[in-house]
Design an enzyme around this catalytic site. Structure first.
Site, PDB file in Angstrom:
ATOM      1  CB  ALA A  12      40.870  29.825  38.077  1.00 45.07           C
ATOM      2  CG  ASP A  61      46.352  36.425  49.353  1.00 47.69           C
ATOM      3  OD1 ASP A  61      45.575  37.098  48.644  1.00 47.69           O
ATOM      4  OD2 ASP A  61      46.546  36.662  50.561  1.00 47.69           O
ATOM      5  CB  SER A 140      31.085  44.412  39.196  1.00 43.90           C
ATOM      6  OG  SER A 140      29.725  44.381  39.603  1.00 43.90           O
ATOM      7  CE1 TYR A 154      32.648  42.696  44.175  1.00 44.41           C
ATOM      8  CE2 TYR A 154      30.725  43.863  43.343  1.00 44.41           C
ATOM      9  CZ  TYR A 154      31.685  42.872  43.206  1.00 44.41           C
ATOM     10  OH  TYR A 154      31.660  42.065  42.089  1.00 44.41           O
ATOM     11  CE  LYS A 158      34.769  43.296  41.353  1.00 46.45           C
ATOM     12  NZ  LYS A 158      35.777  42.385  40.752  1.00 46.45           N
TER      13      LYS A 158
END
Length: 258
Positions: A12, A61, A140, A154, A158
């Protein structure tokens, strides 16, 4: 809309996570701002506090199980019940499929897949005794086959988030916990702008030319702003979405037609 509720937002400190934390606070939630960078986490929290909303910063983390549990413990210590989790933290880099290394794969999946799962599990464990909660995973359109993804690792991570969302919704429904995912398309953030710069250099274009080419591939003609994703998250956390679970919502200007 969300007055009296507590939301954890991972990653965030900037981009989509920052916009989401601010939007949830504006909707009335107490926000636990989590980021691996303490200065970024505090910056977002300071903005929440300056707007007269409630929030705390927790440095964590998202790929470390000890940090995940500490995040949950600090959230419950500060605000009691956790009502909302936004699993947003993620990493990537621009790379051709043949250039991805084991280090790349492990780094990306450690946060984007492993981290999402164990954050979901830890927060669900805290939600179950209260018989309710909303878990919103940021996936995504890369996980649905978008050709413009930053890299194949990636996209795979996702895709894992999308699959996890569906299975978790089925198994946590008995506890009145809704689990959904938001699948952003091209979104203007510091991370995406850095990837765009790399791509422009690779293709011998200026950054402005590359941005124009990117926008031309979007049916609505514009990339997301981070707030576009945040607004969908707020809806999924709201009473209006109480009977929605196991779904993946594209926010992409029409790139992926499903």
């Amino acid at each position: 809309m969300l007055a009296g509720q507590t939301a954890i937002v991972t990653g965030a400190g900037q981009g989509i996570g920052e916009a989401t934390a601010l939007a949830l606070a504006q909707a009335g939630a107490n926000v636990v701002v989590s980021d691996i960078d303490p200065m970024r986490a505090q910056k977002t929290t300071d903005a929440i506090l300056a707007a007269q909303h409630a929030g705390i910063a927790v440095t964590a983390d998202a790929g470390d199980l000890g940090d995940i549990q500490r995040l949950v413990d600090e959230a419950t210590s500060a605000f009691g019940q956790i009502h909302i989790l936004v699993n947003n933290a993620g990493v990537t880099r621009r790379a051709y499929i043949m250039d991805i290394t084991e280090v790349d794969w492990d780094r990306i999946h450690r946060v984007n897949a492993k981290g999402v799962f164990f954050c979901l599990q830890a927060v669900a464990r805290a939600m179950i005794p209260y018989r309710g909660g909303r878990i919103i995973n940021i996936a995504s359109i890369a996980g649905k086959g978008y050709a413009g993804t930053s890299n194949a690792a990636y996209a795979a991570s996702k895709g894992a988030v999308i699959s996890l969302t569906r299975t978790a919704a089925q198994q946590l429904g008995q506890h009145n916990i809704n689990v959904n995912a938001v699948c952003p398309g091209v979104t203007r953030t510091a991370l995406s702008d850095a990837n765009l710069q790399v791509r422009a250099e690779q293709e011998g274009l200026t950054l402005e030319e590359m941005a124009a080419r990117r926008a031309a591939m979007i049916p609505l003609g514009r990339p997301n702003e981070a707030r576009d994703i945040a607004d969908m998250v707020v809806f999924l956390a709201s009473q209006g979405a109480r009977n929605i679970t196991g779904q993946t919502y594209n926010v992409d200007g029409g790139i992926i037609p499903e």
